[in-house]
Design a protein around this motif. Structure first.
Motif, PDB file in Angstrom:
ATOM      1  N   VAL A   1       0.861  -1.184   0.000  1.00  0.00           N
ATOM      2  CA  VAL A   1       0.000   0.000   0.000  1.00  0.00           C
ATOM      3  C   VAL A   1       0.893   1.227   0.000  1.00  0.00           C
ATOM      4  N   ARG A   2       0.610   2.173  -0.899  1.00  0.00           N
ATOM      5  CA  ARG A   2       1.389   3.409  -1.006  1.00  0.00           C
ATOM      6  C   ARG A   2       0.704   4.497  -0.174  1.00  0.00           C
ATOM      7  N   LEU A   3       1.459   5.088   0.746  1.00  0.00           N
ATOM      8  CA  LEU A   3       0.928   6.059   1.695  1.00  0.00           C
ATOM      9  C   LEU A   3       1.696   7.369   1.585  1.00  0.00           C
ATOM     10  N   SER A   4       0.981   8.481   1.372  1.00  0.00           N
ATOM     11  CA  SER A   4       1.611   9.800   1.243  1.00  0.00           C
ATOM     12  C   SER A   4       1.331  10.623   2.498  1.00  0.00           C
ATOM     13  N   VAL A   5       2.405  11.208   3.073  1.00  0.00           N
ATOM     14  CA  VAL A   5       2.274  12.067   4.253  1.00  0.00           C
ATOM     15  C   VAL A   5       3.238  13.238   4.117  1.00  0.00           C
TER      16      VAL A   5
ATOM     17  N   VAL B   1      -1.009   7.543  -5.281  1.00  0.00           N
ATOM     18  CA  VAL B   1      -0.833   6.769  -4.051  1.00  0.00           C
ATOM     19  C   VAL B   1      -2.183   6.126  -3.715  1.00  0.00           C
ATOM     20  N   ASP B   2      -2.164   5.211  -2.754  1.00  0.00           N
ATOM     21  CA  ASP B   2      -3.402   4.550  -2.348  1.00  0.00           C
ATOM     22  C   ASP B   2      -4.103   5.290  -1.213  1.00  0.00           C
ATOM     23  N   ILE B   3      -3.294   5.857  -0.314  1.00  0.00           N
ATOM     24  CA  ILE B   3      -3.820   6.613   0.830  1.00  0.00           C
ATOM     25  C   ILE B   3      -2.983   7.865   0.998  1.00  0.00           C
ATOM     26  N   ALA B   4      -3.640   8.986   1.288  1.00  0.00           N
ATOM     27  CA  ALA B   4      -2.926  10.204   1.659  1.00  0.00           C
ATOM     28  C   ALA B   4      -3.459  10.674   3.000  1.00  0.00           C
ATOM     29  N   LEU B   5      -2.573  11.161   3.855  1.00  0.00           N
ATOM     30  CA  LEU B   5      -2.987  11.790   5.110  1.00  0.00           C
ATOM     31  C   LEU B   5      -2.861  13.288   4.923  1.00  0.00           C
ATOM     32  N   ARG B   6      -3.993  13.979   4.899  1.00  0.00           N
ATOM     33  CA  ARG B   6      -4.015  15.416   4.648  1.00  0.00           C
ATOM     34  C   ARG B   6      -4.462  16.163   5.903  1.00  0.00           C
ATOM     35  N   TYR B   7      -3.900  17.335   6.063  1.00  0.00           N
ATOM     36  CA  TYR B   7      -4.204  18.189   7.209  1.00  0.00           C
ATOM     37  C   TYR B   7      -5.129  19.300   6.741  1.00  0.00           C
ATOM     38  N   GLY B   8      -6.283  19.412   7.364  1.00  0.00           N
ATOM     39  CA  GLY B   8      -7.210  20.459   6.943  1.00  0.00           C
ATOM     40  C   GLY B   8      -8.581  20.265   7.548  1.00  0.00           C
ATOM     41  N   ARG B   9      -9.588  20.815   6.872  1.00  0.00           N
ATOM     42  CA  ARG B   9     -10.966  20.758   7.372  1.00  0.00           C
ATOM     43  C   ARG B   9     -11.770  19.641   6.716  1.00  0.00           C
ATOM     44  N   GLY B  10     -11.192  18.928   5.751  1.00  0.00           N
ATOM     45  CA  GLY B  10     -11.903  17.854   5.070  1.00  0.00           C
ATOM     46  C   GLY B  10     -12.736  18.391   3.918  1.00  0.00           C
ATOM     47  N   GLY B  11     -13.530  17.486   3.338  1.00  0.00           N
ATOM     48  CA  GLY B  11     -14.418  17.901   2.270  1.00  0.00           C
ATOM     49  C   GLY B  11     -13.754  18.155   0.936  1.00  0.00           C
TER      50      GLY B  11
ATOM     51  N   LEU C   1      -9.048  11.417  10.997  1.00  0.00           N
ATOM     52  CA  LEU C   1      -8.183  10.453  11.668  1.00  0.00           C
ATOM     53  C   LEU C   1      -7.778  10.919  13.045  1.00  0.00           C
ATOM     54  N   MET C   2      -7.319  12.164  13.146  1.00  0.00           N
ATOM     55  CA  MET C   2      -6.707  12.627  14.392  1.00  0.00           C
ATOM     56  C   MET C   2      -6.944  14.124  14.571  1.00  0.00           C
ATOM     57  N   GLY C   3      -7.631  14.472  15.645  1.00  0.00           N
ATOM     58  CA  GLY C   3      -7.763  15.874  16.003  1.00  0.00           C
ATOM     59  C   GLY C   3      -6.573  16.332  16.819  1.00  0.00           C
TER      60      GLY C   3
ATOM     61  N   HIS D   1      -6.794  13.866   8.087  1.00  0.00           N
ATOM     62  CA  HIS D   1      -7.818  13.036   7.464  1.00  0.00           C
ATOM     63  C   HIS D   1      -7.158  11.931   6.646  1.00  0.00           C
ATOM     64  N   VAL D   2      -7.825  10.797   6.580  1.00  0.00           N
ATOM     65  CA  VAL D   2      -7.432   9.712   5.682  1.00  0.00           C
ATOM     66  C   VAL D   2      -8.160   9.929   4.368  1.00  0.00           C
ATOM     67  N   VAL D   3      -7.404  10.041   3.295  1.00  0.00           N
ATOM     68  CA  VAL D   3      -7.972  10.355   1.984  1.00  0.00           C
ATOM     69  C   VAL D   3      -7.684   9.200   1.022  1.00  0.00           C
ATOM     70  N   THR D   4      -8.724   8.740   0.338  1.00  0.00           N
ATOM     71  CA  THR D   4      -8.588   7.677  -0.648  1.00  0.00           C
ATOM     72  C   THR D   4      -9.373   8.048  -1.903  1.00  0.00           C
TER      73      THR D   4
END
Length: 299
Positions: free
Chosen positions: A99-103, A144-154, A163-165, A270-273
């Motif tokens: 699984v490819r994960l971007s952070v 990538v398969d999953i990205a972890l993004r920082y923000g408000r979502g949407g 994912l994490m506050g 957030h977990v983004v797919t």
């Protein structure tokens, strides 16, 4: 019409011939394999009867290969090498799913890397390829398969879930903390503020204390959050600790907490797919990420 091939001896018998040749003794081969001396002798004898020639010369100190035995052993060991190579190719074709994960780099350094082995472990083992980058990888396009993004979502054209506050509180070097002991919020904010490219956290903290934050020349911006913390430890100003993301790093550092008050950050990870992601290995990594985040929330 071709004659039917003779039945081959079992592989175990051929392996026993190699074992005896390697140890130079039926007794030593028996000890190494856990078989009896008689079983070793019978296996070697069966191969010799199949070939119609002797493979070993027996003598008081053990056995040695005959000329026929040397030639046969070379062929058998080569055959075993071919079998092993075929098995290796088969195992590689059926290797663990990846699984490819971007952070962003700061998330990798402060949180992910210390948990990566736990994230990969389990049944099944999942090989996670981590990409660190400041830009948002295009999950929808398959970068990538999953990205972890920082923000408000949407975000558009992708699926995302929190994912994490984070909660925020100010920290500084011991020397600066000593100077600010008992200081008011206004006195604290007179010092240079350290931040990354997003001022949302500082705006939220200041807003909770009734202060409107405006950009100031004396404040310092660094692209990476780990550099923000390093600048605070070097005495260049005040930084906001982001818990639980930076909790372990701050506990290992010289940074001192300046206030008991904590403020919830409007942003979170957030977990983004891609839309409607269904691959089992991707969903399993997401479930493990949530489990690790819940574990952090409990501590």
């Amino acid at each position: 019409m071709n004659a039917e091939p003779r039945a081959r001896p079992p592989l175990a018998n051929l392996e026993t011939v190699c074992l005896v040749a390697r140890h130079g003794s039926f007794t030593a081969a028996a000890e190494a394999s856990g078989l009896t001396h008689g079983a070793i002798s019978r296996r070697v004898g069966a191969v010799e009867n199949w070939l119609g020639c002797a493979l070993f010369e027996r003598h008081g100190r053990g056995v040695s290969l005959t000329c026929d035995g040397q030639r046969f052993l070379g062929r058998i060991e080569h055959a075993f090498d071919v079998i092993d190579a075929a098995a290796d190719q088969w195992h590689q074709a059926r290797k663990a799913p990846a699984v490819r994960l971007s952070v962003v780099p700061s998330f990798a350094k402060l949180w992910l890397l210390e948990r990566l082995q736990s994230l990969e472990a389990g049944k099944p083992f999942i090989d996670i390829h981590v990409t660190t980058e400041h830009r948002n990888a295009d999950v929808g396009a398959g970068e990538v398969d999953i990205a972890l993004r920082y923000g408000r979502g949407g975000w558009a054209s992708v699926d995302s879930e929190p994912l994490m506050g984070e909660t925020l509180y100010p920290v500084a070097s011991p020397e600066m903390a000593q100077r600010l002991k008992g200081a008011s919020v206004a006195e604290m904010l007179a010092m240079p503020l350290l931040h990354d490219s997003d001022l949302t956290g500082w705006r939220a903290w200041c807003g909770a204390h009734g202060v409107s934050l405006r950009p100031r020349a004396r404040d310092r911006r660094f692209e990476d959050y780990t550099v923000v913390l390093a600048a605070a430890e070097a005495g260049l100003g005040i930084a906001l600790a982001r818990a639980p993301l930076a909790s372990e790093s701050i506990a290992r550092s010289r940074l001192v907490r300046l206030s008991d008050a904590e403020v919830a950050c409007p942003l979170q990870y957030h977990v983004v797919t891609a839309k409607r992601e269904k691959r089992p290995e991707v969903l399993e990594v997401i479930a493990r990420l949530h489990a690790l985040a819940r574990e952090d929330a409990r501590t």
